[in-house]
Design an enzyme around this catalytic site. Structure first.
Site, PDB file in Angstrom:
ATOM      1  N   ASP A 153       0.885  -1.168   0.000  1.00  0.00           N
ATOM      2  CA  ASP A 153       0.000   0.000   0.000  1.00  0.00           C
ATOM      3  C   ASP A 153       0.916   1.209   0.000  1.00  0.00           C
ATOM      4  O   ASP A 153       1.520   1.543   1.019  1.00  0.00           O
ATOM      5  CB  ASP A 153      -0.888  -0.035   1.256  1.00  0.00           C
ATOM      6  CG  ASP A 153      -1.611   1.290   1.520  1.00  0.00           C
ATOM      7  OD1 ASP A 153      -1.591   2.173   0.646  1.00  0.00           O
ATOM      8  OD2 ASP A 153      -2.194   1.425   2.608  1.00  0.00           O
TER       9      ASP A 153
ATOM     10  N   LYS B 270       2.902  11.166  -3.439  1.00  0.00           N
ATOM     11  CA  LYS B 270       1.860  10.473  -4.211  1.00  0.00           C
ATOM     12  C   LYS B 270       0.974  11.455  -4.985  1.00  0.00           C
ATOM     13  O   LYS B 270       0.497  11.137  -6.068  1.00  0.00           O
ATOM     14  CB  LYS B 270       1.004   9.634  -3.262  1.00  0.00           C
ATOM     15  CG  LYS B 270      -0.002   8.718  -3.959  1.00  0.00           C
ATOM     16  CD  LYS B 270      -0.600   7.777  -2.950  1.00  0.00           C
ATOM     17  CE  LYS B 270      -1.669   6.877  -3.532  1.00  0.00           C
ATOM     18  NZ  LYS B 270      -2.188   5.955  -2.507  1.00  0.00           N
TER      19      LYS B 270
ATOM     20  N   GLU C 136      -7.322   0.572  -4.563  1.00  0.00           N
ATOM     21  CA  GLU C 136      -7.341   0.474  -3.100  1.00  0.00           C
ATOM     22  C   GLU C 136      -8.670  -0.066  -2.546  1.00  0.00           C
ATOM     23  O   GLU C 136      -8.648  -0.942  -1.682  1.00  0.00           O
ATOM     24  CB  GLU C 136      -6.983   1.837  -2.496  1.00  0.00           C
ATOM     25  CG  GLU C 136      -5.492   2.117  -2.667  1.00  0.00           C
ATOM     26  CD  GLU C 136      -5.108   3.588  -2.533  1.00  0.00           C
ATOM     27  OE1 GLU C 136      -5.943   4.396  -2.094  1.00  0.00           O
ATOM     28  OE2 GLU C 136      -3.954   3.915  -2.880  1.00  0.00           O
TER      29      GLU C 136
ATOM     30  N   ASP D 109     -12.520   5.710   2.769  1.00  0.00           N
ATOM     31  CA  ASP D 109     -11.082   5.673   3.071  1.00  0.00           C
ATOM     32  C   ASP D 109     -10.605   7.077   3.424  1.00  0.00           C
ATOM     33  O   ASP D 109     -10.420   7.925   2.548  1.00  0.00           O
ATOM     34  CB  ASP D 109     -10.322   5.123   1.856  1.00  0.00           C
ATOM     35  CG  ASP D 109      -8.809   4.980   2.120  1.00  0.00           C
ATOM     36  OD1 ASP D 109      -8.311   5.529   3.123  1.00  0.00           O
ATOM     37  OD2 ASP D 109      -8.138   4.323   1.304  1.00  0.00           O
TER      38      ASP D 109
HETATM   39  P1  ADP Z   1      -2.601   7.287   3.816  1.00  0.00           P
HETATM   40  O1  ADP Z   1      -3.396   6.189   3.218  1.00  0.00           O
HETATM   41  O2  ADP Z   1      -3.096   8.659   3.472  1.00  0.00           O
HETATM   42  O3  ADP Z   1      -1.143   7.164   3.568  1.00  0.00           O
HETATM   43  P2  ADP Z   1      -3.281   6.266   6.490  1.00  0.00           P
HETATM   44  O4  ADP Z   1      -4.493   5.555   6.076  1.00  0.00           O
HETATM   45  O5  ADP Z   1      -2.168   5.479   7.042  1.00  0.00           O
HETATM   46  O6  ADP Z   1      -2.712   7.242   5.390  1.00  0.00           O
HETATM   47  O7  ADP Z   1      -3.726   7.365   7.579  1.00  0.00           O
HETATM   48  C1  ADP Z   1      -2.817   8.226   8.176  1.00  0.00           C
HETATM   49  C2  ADP Z   1      -3.581   9.237   9.001  1.00  0.00           C
HETATM   50  O8  ADP Z   1      -4.291   8.558  10.041  1.00  0.00           O
HETATM   51  C3  ADP Z   1      -2.666  10.240   9.698  1.00  0.00           C
HETATM   52  O9  ADP Z   1      -3.183  11.546   9.532  1.00  0.00           O
HETATM   53  C4  ADP Z   1      -2.751   9.824  11.155  1.00  0.00           C
HETATM   54  O10 ADP Z   1      -2.586  10.936  12.035  1.00  0.00           O
HETATM   55  C5  ADP Z   1      -4.153   9.286  11.229  1.00  0.00           C
HETATM   56  N1  ADP Z   1      -4.367   8.397  12.369  1.00  0.00           N
HETATM   57  C6  ADP Z   1      -3.703   7.269  12.680  1.00  0.00           C
HETATM   58  N2  ADP Z   1      -4.169   6.719  13.823  1.00  0.00           N
HETATM   59  C7  ADP Z   1      -5.168   7.527  14.246  1.00  0.00           C
HETATM   60  C8  ADP Z   1      -6.049   7.516  15.367  1.00  0.00           C
HETATM   61  N3  ADP Z   1      -5.981   6.560  16.301  1.00  0.00           N
HETATM   62  N4  ADP Z   1      -6.966   8.512  15.475  1.00  0.00           N
HETATM   63  C9  ADP Z   1      -7.027   9.479  14.541  1.00  0.00           C
HETATM   64  N5  ADP Z   1      -6.243   9.562  13.481  1.00  0.00           N
HETATM   65  C10 ADP Z   1      -5.311   8.599  13.312  1.00  0.00           C
HETATM   66 MG    MG Z   2      -4.354   4.863   2.191  1.00  0.00          MG
END
Ligand code: ADP
Ligand code: MG
Length: 586
Positions: free
Chosen positions: A12, A73, A150, A174
């Site tokens: 991912d 990205k 995704e 998402d």
């Molecule tokens: P992406 O797909 O955009 O790369 P993710 O799906 O991994 O990202 O999400 C990352 C985001 O999730 C970040 O902004 C992070 O701060 C937030 N995040 C992670 N854990 C938590 C949580 N427990 N509560 C709220 N936000 C969270």
């Molecule tokens: Mg993502």
């Protein structure tokens, strides 16, 4: 023994975090990279010229933004470059640093070389963006066996699409770090139709952090007449602290943001922040942003001509869906409880691993095939019955939502007798005005000889769209069947094998030959050495977040005090920094 060449990893490649997974003993499993399940999608060149990927790069962003790249990205598929430590890189190259880190992480854990991968992309990614993703993989030394959407990956992670599975309509919500996507997909006999996608490329957890940090910055302006947003390091520290508080607030009702030495007052006295926020306050701060996500759900439902009750499953994926208010708002709008059984950070990678396992021939009987999200066609000009020439029309050869792989051919003819060349322009999109869509490539077909009684020439244009959504175009002369065009592969956005090799070399170079960071002017050698030590500490992958913040803060303070010419203060901050570094280094 398992043939290692068979291993295919699932990746991912996210805007803020990237995640690696493989099938082990028939089930998908996350592989932590350097001990971390989520690899921050941040790349940097460290103080000693070393390449940093993940948490260390993210730590460094606070103190050395010019040597650090985030959110690459969003630039995938664009022709622009980004500058890191004075050198220009393509988006593919920056992504390749991340992919290389993942590949090496996989090799370390599995104990053998890893050369094949499945990589996920947003459902709305066009051909150029998909192609760029594949190129990034190649630069990183990976053969990209498949790119999958995704939301499809999420559905696979949930085990949907297994052989004999019934017809299912799934809404995937998402909400990640920088982007929000909602997709409505329909699984039927192993084919995944994307019924609708909606979202916002600039909406996610980063915005929530910014809202919270902004609230505190406002208060700081009122109290001290200093706007922390104007000081990169102070603001970056505040954003990080806000993110930590935000994450805490997903499971506790109150969180405290405390930062020492964020700025100096008029008399050079250090100022601190200590601010308690409640879950309710935070939710209120981001309420309008969450409402926007719900509006996107409505838009997707409308586009798909569906009601919430037509949806069989709602999946929450992306780290930001851990925020309790998200669950509540989605539940209310969809009139059903969303599924959250699978860790929302991991779902996409786990699904990629399932697809990877299928390709590697593991015993998994999920069969899901993506469709093309956007129509593909060529620009044509047509003579109307009244003899007027209509130009810039899109003639779609492959319509959106067609299951891939697919091949379509269509006949076209020259416009006037004696015309011996045609310019073929290939577009992706839904607008009937060709130029309003994304141009995938163009090429000339030349030396045409008339093959019709009226002096015109018929040609056949053939589109072949592979399972990854990558297009190949061929033009043949109708009567002879002779191919009269080069393949679209020659178009400008695609990298040739030579260019891939060149990028590989550039990455290799970055790994062994970067200049150490030059110390900021006006800093004495002793302080410079200390700052260097601090940056080295920040580059440690397992550095505790609080300590990282403290170091970042002190580095910021030392620089500030240096430029203010306050030697006593520089010394005081240096003493504190030494203490913290001793703690880290011990
Ligand atoms: P992406 O797909 O955009 O790369 P993710 O799906 O991994 O990202 O999400 C990352 C985001 O999730 C970040 O902004 C992070 O701060 C937030 N995040 C992670 N854990 C938590 C949580 N427990 N509560 C709220 N936000 C969270
Ligand atoms: Mg993502």
């Amino acid at each position: 023994m398992k043939d290692t060449a068979d291993t295919v990893v699932g990746i991912d490649l996210g805007t803020t975090y990237s995640v690696l997974a493989v099938i082990q003993d028939g089930a998908p499993l996350i592989l932590p990279v350097k001990g971390q399940r989520l690899l921050a999608s941040v790349v940097g060149i460290g103080p000693d010229g070393e390449v940093l990927v993940g948490a260390p790069a993210r730590n460094q962003w606070v103190v050395a933004v010019e040597r650090t790249i985030r959110s690459i990205k969003r630039k995938m598929g664009k022709a622009e470059t980004v500058t890191m430590a004075g050198k220009a890189y393509t988006p593919q190259e920056i992504s390749a640093f991340i992919l290389r880190e993942l590949r090496e992480g996989a090799e370390e854990l599995l104990g053998y070389p890893v050369e094949r991968a499945v990589i996920t992309v947003p459902a709305y990614f066009n051909e150029v963006q998909r192609q760029a993703t594949i190129e990034a993989g190649e630069i990183a030394g990976l053969r990209v066996e498949r790119v999958i959407n995704e939301p499809t990956a999420s559905a696979l992670a949930y085990g949907y699409g297994m052989a004999g599975d019934q017809h299912l309509r799934v809404l995937v919500y998402d909400l990640g770090g920088g982007t929000f996507d909602v997709s409505i997909i329909e699984l039927d006999s192993g084919v995944v139709d994307v019924l609708a996608t909606a979202g916002d490329n600039y909406l996610g957890g980063d915005d929530f952090d910014e809202r919270l940090a902004g609230r505190i910055a406002d208060e700081f302006v009122r109290e001290h007449h200093i706007d922390l947003r104007e000081y990169h390091q102070a603001w970056a520290r505040l954003l990080r602290a806000a993110e930590e508080a935000k994450i805490a607030l997903s499971s506790v009702p109150y969180a405290t943001i405390s930062l020492e030495y964020v700025a100096d007052d008029n008399n050079g006295r250090p100022l601190h922040i200590r601010h308690e926020v409640s879950q309710g306050e935070f939710e209120e701060l981001i309420d309008d942003l969450l409402t926007r996500t719900i509006n996107c759900i409505d838009k997707a439902l409308t586009d798909a001509h569906l009601e919430p009750t037509d949806i069989d499953r709602v999946l929450l994926v992306g780290g930001s869906t851990r925020i309790p208010a998200v669950w509540e708002m989605v539940t209310e709008r969809m009139q059903q409880e969303p599924h959250i059984e699978i860790d929302p950070d991991a779902a996409v990678a786990l699904g990629a691993a399932v697809q990877a396992g299928i390709i590697a021939g593991e015993e998994i009987d999920a069969v899901l095939v993506d469709v093309t999200p956007l129509s593909l066609g060529i620009e044509t000009a047509e003579m109307t019955f009244t003899g007027r020439l209509q130009v810039d029309r899109l003639a779609p050869l492959i319509r959106r939502n067609t299951t891939i792989p697919v091949q379509r051919s269509q006949a076209f003819s020259t416009l006037y007798p004696g015309q011996d060349a045609i310019e073929i322009k290939v577009y992706q999109g839904e607008n009937p005005v060709a130029s309003q869509n994304v141009l995938l490539g163009e090429f000339m077909v030349e030396d045409l000889v008339p093959n019709r009684p009226d002096g015109l020439t018929d040609v056949t244009v053939k589109f072949e769209l592979d399972v990854n959504g990558i297009l190949d175009v061929k033009v043949t002369e109708r009567t002879t069947g002779k191919q009269v065009s080069a393949q679209l592969k020659a178009s400008r956005q695609r990298l040739s094998p030579e260019e891939i090799a060149l990028s590989q070399a550039r990455l290799g170079e970055a790994y062994d030959s970067f200049e150490p960071a030059a110390p900021a002017s006006g800093i004495d050698p002793g302080t410079a050495a200390l700052l260097h030590r601090a940056q080295t500490a920040l580059a440690q992958p397992d550095l505790d977040a609080d300590l990282a913040d403290e170091i970042n803060g002190l580095v910021a303070d030392i620089r500030q005090a240096t430029s203010a010419g306050d030697d006593a203060e520089v010394e005081a901050f240096c003493d504190r920094l030494i203490d913290v570094l001793l703690e880290v280094e011990s």
